[in-house]
Design a protein around this motif. Structure first.
Motif, PDB file in Angstrom:
ATOM      1  N   ARG A 185      11.835 -29.614  -4.991  1.00  0.00           N
ATOM      2  CA  ARG A 185      10.728 -29.182  -4.133  1.00  0.00           C
ATOM      3  C   ARG A 185      10.918 -27.767  -3.592  1.00  0.00           C
ATOM      4  N   HIS A 186      12.085 -27.465  -3.040  1.00  0.00           N
ATOM      5  CA  HIS A 186      12.267 -26.167  -2.393  1.00  0.00           C
ATOM      6  C   HIS A 186      12.171 -25.018  -3.390  1.00  0.00           C
ATOM      7  N   GLN A 187      12.589 -25.250  -4.648  1.00  0.00           N
ATOM      8  CA  GLN A 187      12.516 -24.187  -5.652  1.00  0.00           C
ATOM      9  C   GLN A 187      11.077 -23.945  -6.099  1.00  0.00           C
ATOM     10  N   ILE A 188      10.326 -25.021  -6.281  1.00  0.00           N
ATOM     11  CA  ILE A 188       8.919 -24.890  -6.705  1.00  0.00           C
ATOM     12  C   ILE A 188       8.121 -24.110  -5.663  1.00  0.00           C
ATOM     13  N   PHE A 189       8.277 -24.471  -4.395  1.00  0.00           N
ATOM     14  CA  PHE A 189       7.445 -23.859  -3.364  1.00  0.00           C
ATOM     15  C   PHE A 189       7.939 -22.471  -2.963  1.00  0.00           C
ATOM     16  N   ALA A 190       9.228 -22.195  -3.146  1.00  0.00           N
ATOM     17  CA  ALA A 190       9.755 -20.884  -2.773  1.00  0.00           C
ATOM     18  C   ALA A 190       9.653 -19.868  -3.901  1.00  0.00           C
ATOM     19  N   ALA A 191       9.858 -20.315  -5.138  1.00  0.00           N
ATOM     20  CA  ALA A 191       9.902 -19.358  -6.252  1.00  0.00           C
ATOM     21  C   ALA A 191       9.401 -20.008  -7.530  1.00  0.00           C
ATOM     22  N   PRO A 192       8.073 -20.193  -7.673  1.00  0.00           N
ATOM     23  CA  PRO A 192       7.536 -20.781  -8.905  1.00  0.00           C
ATOM     24  C   PRO A 192       7.833 -19.887 -10.105  1.00  0.00           C
ATOM     25  N   PRO A 239       3.003 -19.177 -14.179  1.00  0.00           N
ATOM     26  CA  PRO A 239       1.791 -18.631 -13.548  1.00  0.00           C
ATOM     27  C   PRO A 239       0.851 -19.703 -13.009  1.00  0.00           C
ATOM     28  N   TYR A 240       0.755 -20.836 -13.694  1.00  0.00           N
ATOM     29  CA  TYR A 240      -0.144 -21.888 -13.227  1.00  0.00           C
ATOM     30  C   TYR A 240       0.349 -22.474 -11.906  1.00  0.00           C
ATOM     31  N   THR A 241       1.665 -22.671 -11.781  1.00  0.00           N
ATOM     32  CA  THR A 241       2.219 -23.159 -10.527  1.00  0.00           C
ATOM     33  C   THR A 241       1.919 -22.175  -9.403  1.00  0.00           C
ATOM     34  N   ARG A 242       2.085 -20.886  -9.692  1.00  0.00           N
ATOM     35  CA  ARG A 242       1.796 -19.869  -8.688  1.00  0.00           C
ATOM     36  C   ARG A 242       0.327 -19.937  -8.263  1.00  0.00           C
ATOM     37  N   ALA A 243      -0.569 -20.135  -9.206  1.00  0.00           N
ATOM     38  CA  ALA A 243      -1.996 -20.223  -8.877  1.00  0.00           C
ATOM     39  C   ALA A 243      -2.280 -21.429  -7.994  1.00  0.00           C
ATOM     40  N   LEU A 244      -1.671 -22.574  -8.306  1.00  0.00           N
ATOM     41  CA  LEU A 244      -1.870 -23.761  -7.473  1.00  0.00           C
ATOM     42  C   LEU A 244      -1.373 -23.530  -6.050  1.00  0.00           C
ATOM     43  N   ALA A 273      10.703 -24.309 -16.876  1.00  0.00           N
ATOM     44  CA  ALA A 273       9.347 -23.769 -17.018  1.00  0.00           C
ATOM     45  C   ALA A 273       9.034 -23.527 -18.481  1.00  0.00           C
ATOM     46  N   ALA A 274       7.765 -23.738 -18.837  1.00  0.00           N
ATOM     47  CA  ALA A 274       7.281 -23.498 -20.202  1.00  0.00           C
ATOM     48  C   ALA A 274       6.449 -22.229 -20.192  1.00  0.00           C
ATOM     49  N   CYS A 275       7.123 -21.076 -20.269  1.00  0.00           N
ATOM     50  CA  CYS A 275       6.439 -19.785 -20.228  1.00  0.00           C
ATOM     51  C   CYS A 275       7.273 -18.774 -21.004  1.00  0.00           C
ATOM     52  N   HIS A 276       6.587 -17.898 -21.761  1.00  0.00           N
ATOM     53  CA  HIS A 276       7.286 -16.863 -22.525  1.00  0.00           C
ATOM     54  C   HIS A 276       7.818 -15.748 -21.628  1.00  0.00           C
ATOM     55  N   LEU A 277       7.262 -15.595 -20.446  1.00  0.00           N
ATOM     56  CA  LEU A 277       7.771 -14.588 -19.515  1.00  0.00           C
ATOM     57  C   LEU A 277       9.122 -15.027 -18.962  1.00  0.00           C
ATOM     58  N   GLU A 278      10.080 -14.125 -18.934  1.00  0.00           N
ATOM     59  CA  GLU A 278      11.374 -14.447 -18.361  1.00  0.00           C
ATOM     60  C   GLU A 278      11.284 -14.580 -16.847  1.00  0.00           C
ATOM     61  N   SER A 279      10.398 -13.814 -16.230  1.00  0.00           N
ATOM     62  CA  SER A 279      10.177 -13.917 -14.793  1.00  0.00           C
ATOM     63  C   SER A 279       8.772 -13.438 -14.484  1.00  0.00           C
ATOM     64  N   LEU A 280       8.196 -13.958 -13.422  1.00  0.00           N
ATOM     65  CA  LEU A 280       6.856 -13.540 -13.023  1.00  0.00           C
ATOM     66  C   LEU A 280       6.924 -12.242 -12.243  1.00  0.00           C
ATOM     67  N   PRO A 281       5.900 -11.397 -12.361  1.00  0.00           N
ATOM     68  CA  PRO A 281       5.861 -10.182 -11.529  1.00  0.00           C
ATOM     69  C   PRO A 281       5.904 -10.548 -10.053  1.00  0.00           C
ATOM     70  N   GLU A 282       6.610  -9.738  -9.282  1.00  0.00           N
ATOM     71  CA  GLU A 282       6.729  -9.991  -7.846  1.00  0.00           C
ATOM     72  C   GLU A 282       5.507  -9.429  -7.136  1.00  0.00           C
ATOM     73  N   ASP A 283       4.499 -10.301  -6.956  1.00  0.00           N
ATOM     74  CA  ASP A 283       3.260  -9.880  -6.308  1.00  0.00           C
ATOM     75  C   ASP A 283       3.227 -10.381  -4.884  1.00  0.00           C
ATOM     76  N   ALA A 284       2.613  -9.633  -4.016  1.00  0.00           N
ATOM     77  CA  ALA A 284       2.552 -10.007  -2.606  1.00  0.00           C
ATOM     78  C   ALA A 284       1.885 -11.352  -2.442  1.00  0.00           C
ATOM     79  N   GLY A 285       2.479 -12.191  -1.630  1.00  0.00           N
ATOM     80  CA  GLY A 285       1.858 -13.467  -1.283  1.00  0.00           C
ATOM     81  C   GLY A 285       1.867 -14.467  -2.405  1.00  0.00           C
ATOM     82  N   LYS A 286       2.655 -14.224  -3.465  1.00  0.00           N
ATOM     83  CA  LYS A 286       2.729 -15.156  -4.591  1.00  0.00           C
ATOM     84  C   LYS A 286       1.385 -15.329  -5.274  1.00  0.00           C
ATOM     85  N   GLY A 287       0.485 -14.368  -5.145  1.00  0.00           N
ATOM     86  CA  GLY A 287      -0.805 -14.499  -5.804  1.00  0.00           C
ATOM     87  C   GLY A 287      -1.356 -13.135  -6.169  1.00  0.00           C
ATOM     88  N   VAL A 288      -2.072 -13.057  -7.270  1.00  0.00           N
ATOM     89  CA  VAL A 288      -2.670 -11.799  -7.705  1.00  0.00           C
ATOM     90  C   VAL A 288      -4.055 -12.089  -8.222  1.00  0.00           C
TER      91      VAL A 288
END
Length: 336
Positions: free
Chosen positions: A242-249, A252-257, A318-333
């Motif tokens: 839980r703490h990893q999902i909510f702190a650092a998804p 991209p779909y998790t981040r959107a949710l 995670a099932a994503c080709h990106l090694e890491s998500l861009p660090e966007d403000a507020g976890k959303g772009v």
């Protein structure tokens, strides 16, 4: 390390499309669940989250064998149950129970509460006498914090929260190891949701229950779960404590949710991650990554190669080709 109570290995559930009076076609399939794997330990809560139609409830029904499995394995306490005959399945069905979304439609309106709770006890031979049966039924009312003098009443005489407590008591009557909570609090008022969630947590500690908590309410999930599995279009796209999902998804779909979850602080500022378009049809899911038609970070490989669910950091997959998500403000772009 102890073996998990429940193991789900590459589970698939496809529904055939049949023709009707106006269309003689058919032969297609709805890929409701298309290769889902996870484990649940004794006393653990795994939350399965995602948009409506992503396959969450179908996973729960397949585990309980309310729907037959198309492919894959469901293993309960070391025993494979997806291939069991109805007679052999009945012997262990007591160990898996369910609490449905609508407590009114899942209770027989003609029966009194006493009979509703006594039915599973009789079915599985858990009482040796009428006196023991009565005592077990009364104790169940105490367990879910309802008065014993309500045993003679029928479901329509209770509030929604009280009816859900009766459903939980009915599930406990079979003395299960695993309870599938299929949107068990989504039909309730906010204050009642909190009461039911607290009750489930107390019962889990008291009886060592494993819970598969199916929900789209991430605020509730954050409060009660141990691990989270995020589903999109029949597949798990991210799974982590839980703490990893909510702190650092990591998907991209998790981040959107998470960016869509309301924040109680009126001074908090964040940019929501707006997804364009609709969820593709499960009849004809996209090639490559199934999320690529809506993903703001899509690139060419996403359109052709399906990403594997792989471990990014300890415990987080995670099932994503990106090694890491861009660090966007507020976890959303924005999706542009």
């Amino acid at each position: 390390m102890n073996a998990p109570l429940l193991q789900v290995n590459d589970l698939k559930k496809h529904f055939p499309i049949r023709g009707n009076l106006f269309s003689r076609g058919g032969g297609g399939r709805v890929y409701a669940v298309d290769g889902v794997s996870f484990e649940i330990a004794r006393g653990e809560t795994l939350s399965l989250v995602g948009e409506s139609g992503c396959g969450k409830s179908t996973v729960g029904r397949a585990i309980l064998r309310l729907n037959d499995v198309t492919a894959g394995q469901v293993v309960l306490d070391g025993q494979r149950i997806d291939t069991l005959s109805p007679d052999r399945l009945r012997r262990i069905r007591r160990r898996m129970q369910v609490v449905f979304q609508d407590p009114f439609s899942s209770l027989n309106p003609r029966l009194r509460v006493r009979d509703i709770l006594a039915e599973p006890i009789r079915n599985f031979g858990l009482a040796r006498s009428s006196a023991e049966l009565e005592e077990k039924v009364a104790a169940l009312m105490d367990t879910v914090r309802l008065p014993r003098d309500a045993l003679s009443r029928r479901p329509h005489e209770f509030s929604g929260g009280q009816r859900q407590r009766i459903c939980i008591a009915r599930a406990l009557a079979a003395e299960p190891d695993l309870i599938v909570c299929d949107e068990a609090v989504s039909a309730l008022d906010v204050s009642v949701k909190a009461q039911i969630v607290n009750l489930l947590q107390d019962l889990q500690r008291e009886f060592g229950l494993a819970l598969l908590f199916i929900s789209h309410d991430l605020a509730i999930v954050e409060h009660m779960t141990h691990r989270v599995a995020v589903m999109y279009l029949g597949k798990i796209v991210e799974m982590a404590p839980r703490h990893q999902i909510f702190a650092a998804p990591r998907h991209p779909y998790t981040r959107a949710l998470l960016s869509a979850v309301p924040v109680p602080d009126p001074t908090a500022r964040r940019t929501p991650m707006i997804l364009k378009g609709d969820v593709p049809s499960p009849i004809n899911p996209p090639r490559g990554c199934r999320f690529h038609t809506r993903c703001p970070y899509v690139f060419e490989r996403c359109r052709t190669d399906e990403p594997e669910l792989r471990q990014r950091v300890e415990g987080q997959w995670a099932a994503c080709h990106l090694e890491s998500l861009p660090e966007d403000a507020g976890k959303g772009v924005p999706a542009e």
